[in-house]
Design an enzyme around this catalytic site. Sequence first.
Site, PDB file in Angstrom:
ATOM      1  N   GLU A   1       1.029  -0.812  -0.208  1.00  0.00           N
ATOM      2  CA  GLU A   1      -0.186   0.020  -0.481  1.00  0.00           C
ATOM      3  C   GLU A   1       1.088   1.014   0.181  1.00  0.00           C
ATOM      4  OE1 GLU A   1      -2.905  -0.112  -0.116  1.00  0.00           O
ATOM      5  OE2 GLU A   1      -3.360  -2.434   0.213  1.00  0.00           O
TER       6      GLU A   1
ATOM      7  N   CYS B   1      -1.892   8.743   2.434  1.00  0.00           N
ATOM      8  CA  CYS B   1      -1.576   8.335   1.093  1.00  0.00           C
ATOM      9  C   CYS B   1      -3.108   8.777   0.258  1.00  0.00           C
ATOM     10  CB  CYS B   1      -0.873   6.773   1.062  1.00  0.00           C
ATOM     11  SG  CYS B   1      -2.410   5.909   2.132  1.00  0.00           S
TER      12      CYS B   1
END
Length: 503
Positions: A229, A263
Amino acid sequence: MNDRYPHLAHSSPPGIAASLEARLAHMREAFLTAQPVSLEVRRDRLRRAIAMTLAHAERIVAASQLDFPNRAPELARLNEVFMPLDALRRAERSVARWMKPERRRAPAPFSLFGARAAIEYQPLGVVGVISPWNGAITLLLLPLATILAAGNRAFLRPSDQTPHCAAAIDAAVREYFDPDEVTVALGGADVSAEFSKLPFDHLLFTGSTPVGRVVAEAAGRNLTPVTLELGGKCPVYIMPDADTGEAGKRLAFGKLINAGQGCLCPDTVYAAPAVAEKVLTAMDAEVRRQSPGGIGSPEVCGVFGARQYERLKAIVADARAQGAQIRTLGVDMGAHATLDEQHKMAPVVIIDPPETARASREELFGPVMVLHTRDDLDTVLARQRLRDKPLGLYVFSRSGADVRHVLERSFSGGVTINDTIMHLSVPDLPFGGVGHSGTGAYGFGIEGFRRFSHARAVYRRAGPYSLVRAMHPPFGRLYDFAVLRALRRLSRQYAKVAPRHPA
């Protein structure tokens, strides 16, 4: 340091590697011995994880404040305690349903005689989890929910940049779990380097793309399956018909949460000149509403560490030097826009920087955003398709057709429409990137359970054996009937489909 493994305290790197390998081997042996993993065992582990998080909640928040002192404790409690508890409780309630085999249609004519096909979800074994500094505990405990629900053991590696959080989660885990169920790897960068080399049954890493490449390379030596990720420059497309007031509020939300250090935080906005100024005005109003005392107020989250803070200031200075307009939000002329001792900075919008600017090339990961005032949406989308695929993408429009236009001409790990980040809040949606923004996806519901399970195909034969003889030599009349006859029928059906390049 974990007193169950005191030799880690003063080990050389080779000693660290051997110790980590021994701990993993102990966990795998326990996993293999205890098969199958019953529903009762899974629920017990999930309940202990819930009780652990509740019992250690304030110690976790206090540790987070020590590692990240310029972030409000309310935000630490929301991220590091409340969100993981929600995922753990959902897993506890849902694990029985998730474990049930999923029926699949058996092929005709065998299905007519009772043949059955299904997917049965098996645990993988020992799953390694590496968390980043911006989610030091939450990005250990969120995936732990579905890792345990899937019947696995978990080896957790907190970021070496958050030592207090690492010590807190280690103390909590040692109190509620045996070391062969869940354990924590403590130590500095040398431990992090060795951790990703371990032959896990699966490895989940959350962090930057450059470090993700290193982790993937190390895991690849053992053919360890990885879920990465990562991040990227999450784009925002604001259509001319968008509700600019609402768009500005939602952009401010996405950029202020954790000071943009996430993110999925919006990075680069594309808006027509006619709406860009209205969006900026709405963002400025929302920034002022959320921080009425200015950037010195405790509600304002600071930047994690001096290195990140100086990097962001350098990006803004570089853009200014290359001719971009700089707009600071939420502060009046003459008011402080930065607090160096607290690593706080008011949100900054860099307007129309050139492609050579660092702001155009680097993931911002902070309270800085790029705004490009553009009318030619299709040109923008065509250029974006040539670049790295982002983790998130956001579209603001009242028109379903315009939204569909963007979605069909873009790539991203996930999408939120008329908001930012919120697709992450849906438990049963997969969360993950594509290309440089990540490999694979998990989630905090059924998708996480599937990611940390092996989908095992199971077929139960039924019907007369003669039905499969067409596939066995010697081939004869049954083969002609079952195979050649079918091929002739398909040839007639597709005879009018012309070749693109005739011979």
